[in-house]
Design an enzyme around this catalytic site. Structure first.
Site, PDB file in Angstrom:
ATOM      1  N   ARG A 262      44.913  50.691 -33.988  1.00 64.07           N
ATOM      2  CA  ARG A 262      44.800  50.271 -32.595  1.00 64.07           C
ATOM      3  C   ARG A 262      46.090  49.641 -32.094  1.00 64.07           C
ATOM      4  O   ARG A 262      46.125  49.090 -31.003  1.00 64.07           O
ATOM      5  CB  ARG A 262      43.662  49.265 -32.445  1.00 64.07           C
ATOM      6  CG  ARG A 262      43.750  48.086 -33.392  1.00 64.07           C
ATOM      7  CD  ARG A 262      42.561  47.191 -33.281  1.00 64.07           C
ATOM      8  NE  ARG A 262      42.548  46.224 -34.378  1.00 64.07           N
ATOM      9  CZ  ARG A 262      41.663  45.249 -34.481  1.00 64.07           C
ATOM     10  NH1 ARG A 262      40.749  45.100 -33.567  1.00 64.07           N
ATOM     11  NH2 ARG A 262      41.704  44.424 -35.505  1.00 64.07           N
TER      12      ARG A 262
ATOM     13  N   ARG B 136      54.885  47.116 -43.828  1.00 63.29           N
ATOM     14  CA  ARG B 136      53.989  46.407 -44.746  1.00 63.29           C
ATOM     15  C   ARG B 136      54.115  46.962 -46.163  1.00 63.29           C
ATOM     16  O   ARG B 136      54.650  48.049 -46.368  1.00 63.29           O
ATOM     17  CB  ARG B 136      52.532  46.599 -44.287  1.00 63.29           C
ATOM     18  CG  ARG B 136      52.316  46.203 -42.834  1.00 63.29           C
ATOM     19  CD  ARG B 136      51.352  47.189 -42.127  1.00 63.29           C
ATOM     20  NE  ARG B 136      51.285  46.870 -40.698  1.00 63.29           N
ATOM     21  CZ  ARG B 136      50.503  45.924 -40.198  1.00 63.29           C
ATOM     22  NH1 ARG B 136      49.681  45.273 -40.985  1.00 63.29           N
ATOM     23  NH2 ARG B 136      50.522  45.663 -38.914  1.00 63.29           N
TER      24      ARG B 136
ATOM     25  N   ASP C 120      47.848  45.988 -46.989  1.00 60.21           N
ATOM     26  CA  ASP C 120      48.282  46.516 -45.700  1.00 60.21           C
ATOM     27  C   ASP C 120      48.494  45.406 -44.674  1.00 60.21           C
ATOM     28  O   ASP C 120      48.976  45.671 -43.571  1.00 60.21           O
ATOM     29  CB  ASP C 120      47.283  47.548 -45.159  1.00 60.21           C
ATOM     30  CG  ASP C 120      45.877  46.989 -45.025  1.00 60.21           C
ATOM     31  OD1 ASP C 120      45.286  46.645 -46.063  1.00 60.21           O
ATOM     32  OD2 ASP C 120      45.368  46.895 -43.892  1.00 60.21           O
TER      33      ASP C 120
ATOM     34  N   LYS D   3      48.743  45.567 -29.523  1.00 59.41           N
ATOM     35  CA  LYS D   3      47.565  45.647 -30.383  1.00 59.41           C
ATOM     36  C   LYS D   3      46.312  45.686 -29.519  1.00 59.41           C
ATOM     37  O   LYS D   3      46.087  44.796 -28.700  1.00 59.41           O
ATOM     38  CB  LYS D   3      47.502  44.437 -31.316  1.00 59.41           C
ATOM     39  CG  LYS D   3      46.297  44.474 -32.264  1.00 59.41           C
ATOM     40  CD  LYS D   3      46.320  43.303 -33.212  1.00 59.41           C
ATOM     41  CE  LYS D   3      45.096  43.315 -34.152  1.00 59.41           C
ATOM     42  NZ  LYS D   3      45.113  42.180 -35.090  1.00 59.41           N
TER      43      LYS D   3
ATOM     44  N   ASP E 252      37.493  52.138 -32.590  1.00 52.47           N
ATOM     45  CA  ASP E 252      37.653  52.566 -31.195  1.00 52.47           C
ATOM     46  C   ASP E 252      39.054  52.306 -30.656  1.00 52.47           C
ATOM     47  O   ASP E 252      39.326  52.581 -29.492  1.00 52.47           O
ATOM     48  CB  ASP E 252      36.620  51.862 -30.296  1.00 52.47           C
ATOM     49  CG  ASP E 252      36.668  50.340 -30.406  1.00 52.47           C
ATOM     50  OD1 ASP E 252      37.664  49.810 -30.941  1.00 52.47           O
ATOM     51  OD2 ASP E 252      35.702  49.683 -29.970  1.00 52.47           O
ATOM     52  N   GLY E 253      39.938  51.761 -31.503  1.00 53.64           N
ATOM     53  CA  GLY E 253      41.300  51.527 -31.067  1.00 53.64           C
ATOM     54  C   GLY E 253      41.475  50.302 -30.184  1.00 53.64           C
ATOM     55  O   GLY E 253      42.566  50.052 -29.688  1.00 53.64           O
TER      56      GLY E 253
ATOM     57  N   ARG F 156      52.588  41.895 -29.601  1.00 53.46           N
ATOM     58  CA  ARG F 156      53.117  41.236 -30.800  1.00 53.46           C
ATOM     59  C   ARG F 156      54.604  41.562 -30.958  1.00 53.46           C
ATOM     60  O   ARG F 156      55.058  42.654 -30.603  1.00 53.46           O
ATOM     61  CB  ARG F 156      52.359  41.694 -32.042  1.00 53.46           C
ATOM     62  CG  ARG F 156      50.855  41.550 -31.915  1.00 53.46           C
ATOM     63  CD  ARG F 156      50.165  41.617 -33.246  1.00 53.46           C
ATOM     64  NE  ARG F 156      50.285  42.904 -33.920  1.00 53.46           N
ATOM     65  CZ  ARG F 156      49.635  43.211 -35.049  1.00 53.46           C
ATOM     66  NH1 ARG F 156      48.859  42.295 -35.618  1.00 53.46           N
ATOM     67  NH2 ARG F 156      49.759  44.387 -35.607  1.00 53.46           N
TER      68      ARG F 156
END
Length: 495
Positions: free
Chosen positions: A101, A190, A260, A120, A132-133, A183
């Site tokens: 997302r 990651r 992650d 995000k 659903d993103g 963000r």
């Protein structure tokens, strides 16, 4: 600041954009644009992050900015994408994951170095799996506030420029409303990015990614003796050790330390079911979804090592043998406890680490745990007890005689320091023992007001959390004991 829209290229923000991650190639991402949300509105902004990016603060409140950071307007010079990665979740291999997302707009050159900008909650991506993103308002407010709170505490973290909201429904345990957090970080790469290519046997892409990270963020690894990828693993381990020691020193629980969710730069990222401790309980589990307690506060240092071991396994195809990876991880075992002891000692006013300090700290932690003493309030009150009365601190304990015995040892240790100065020591302690942290009930209060259309508490908190060590008027309620109902707040992975 004037902004013009060109339908072919999008809105010009007056920033210099680069798309270095996109240069890695299509194996690393999918190009796509954010999915617009209806009737967007502002929830909160961080003028400090606007300054970091070189954005005009006044423009940040404009309709153009609102549309850009909700994902409703394209931005000139960007190359939006969602990246693919894999990872271990709650200790189990989860396979392919990715930005389900989050959509990376690109990278901005700033006076503090390049910064990636990511939305995000910006809609479905090929990596959304069954999701659903979208992100909901409550979790978006929590991430926005905690990103800035951690920065205020001096802890390595992603930042948050703003939160926007929309009346669009999002279905979780109940029907909630959508939000988007913007963000900011030098990179969102990651551990899971490396795991993805290693576990998939894509060793060419694995090497390409590792070279990209070394060249951009760890150039000294190229000059280090031996294998540069082992040097990278050791450097990441060192940054991670320092970050987790900082978490422990302020009573921060991440809640979902999956591979992650671990930054290759040693940044705190992905604020989900986090919590700052109220009553001290080393076994505290802040994530209601963590039924096994894998990510309890006391386990965070060992989980960080477990995750670094997983990163080491992912990097093995680039090393000469397994021993190189094990040797690169070994310094963590000494660095973390040393860093934690140094930081805990600083909280007690100790200018250096001496024999006996570990036991002094451990005995204090045991006393605090037995009496469920408030973590933040204890250390803040202790600052005033360097030469002042002990009663405000002593009153936090039921076992007062045991505390008295500990306090006597503590004061003797302080006064034995060369050139001891009580006022200077107390002042130094106030710079490492925050008065205000983002407790769950503070975030919950801001969320409930925001859900009713009042965003004033979000604004108040982001301003207060920027100066967590300062004594400021009008913020006594933010530094007070949590109400009884705070212990009933349950935070889960659902966001």
């Amino acid at each position: 600041m004037n902004r013009s829209i060109d339908l072919a290229t999008g809105l010009d923000l007056g920033l210099t954009w680069r798309n270095r991650f996109a240069s890695l190639g299509e194996a690393f991402y999918t190009l796509l644009s954010p999915t617009p949300l209806p009737q967007p509105h502002w929830v909160g902004t961080s003028p400090a992050v606007a300054d970091l990016l070189g954005l005009d603060r006044a423009w940040l409140e404009s309709p153009d900015a609102l549309n850009v950071f909700t994902g409703n307007a394209p931005v000139a010079g960007t190359q939006p994408l969602a990246s693919v990665y894999s990872g271990h979740q709650f200790g189990h291999w989860a396979g392919q994951l990715g930005d389900g997302r989050a959509i990376l707009l690109g990278e901005v050159d700033t006076a503090s170095g390049p910064q990636e900008v990511q939305l995000k909650g910006a809609g479905l991506t090929p990596y959304s799996r069954m999701g659903d993103g979208r992100a909901v308002l409550r979790s978006s407010i929590r991430e926005f506030l905690c990103s800035e709170a951690m920065h205020g505490l001096g802890i390595p973290t992603s930042r948050a420029l703003c939160v926007t909201g929309s009346p669009a429904p999002v279905y979780r345990e109940t029907v909630e409303t959508a939000a988007v957090v913007t963000r900011v970080a030098p990179s969102f790469i990651r551990f899971g990015h490396f795991e993805h290519f290693s576990h998939g046997g894509l060793h060419g892409e694995l090497r390409q990614l590792a070279d990209f990270v070394i060249d951009r963020f760890y150039p000294a690894c190229r000059e280090a003796p031996g294998n540069p990828y082992a040097a990278l693993l050791e450097a990441v381990s060192a940054r991670t050790a320092v970050m987790v020691a900082q978490w422990q020193a302020v009573g921060f629980c991440h809640g979902v330390m999956n591979t992650d969710n671990m930054s290759i730069l040693g940044l705190t990222i992905d604020y989900g079911p986090f919590q700052f401790l109220d009553a001290f309980n080393p076994a505290h589990i802040c994530n209601h979804s963590d039924t096994g307690g894998r990510y309890a506060y006391i386990r965070q240092p060992n989980i960080a090592y477990w995750n670094l071991f997983a990163l080491g396994q992912a990097l093995l195809p680039l090393m000469d043998d397994q021993q190189q990876a094990l040797d690169a991880l070994e310094p963590y075992k000494a660095l973390f406890p040393a860093e934690q002891q140094r930081r805990m000692g600083a909280k007690l006013g100790l200018a250096s680490v001496q024999a006996g300090d570990t036991e002094l700290v451990e005995s204090l932690m045991q006393l605090m745990a037995k009496d469920a003493v408030d973590f933040t309030i204890f250390f803040r009150r202790l600052c005033g007890a360097v030469s002042g009365p002990l009663e405000p601190v002593r009153d936090l304990f039921l076992q007062r005689e045991a505390f008295d015995a500990w306090a006597l040892r503590w004061r003797e240790r302080l006064h034995a320091q060369p050139g001891f100065d009580a006022d200077a020591t107390a002042a130094a302690m106030r710079q490492v023992n925050p008065r205000i942290v983002l407790r769950n009930h503070l975030g919950q209060g801001a969320i409930e007001r925001a859900q009713n259309g009042d965003f004033s508490e979000v604004d108040r908190l982001v301003k207060a959390l920027a100066f967590p060590f300062d004594e400021r008027e009008g913020e006594d309620d933010l530094a007070a004991f949590p109400p009884d109902w705070a212990s009933q707040i349950e935070i889960s992975c659902s966001s």
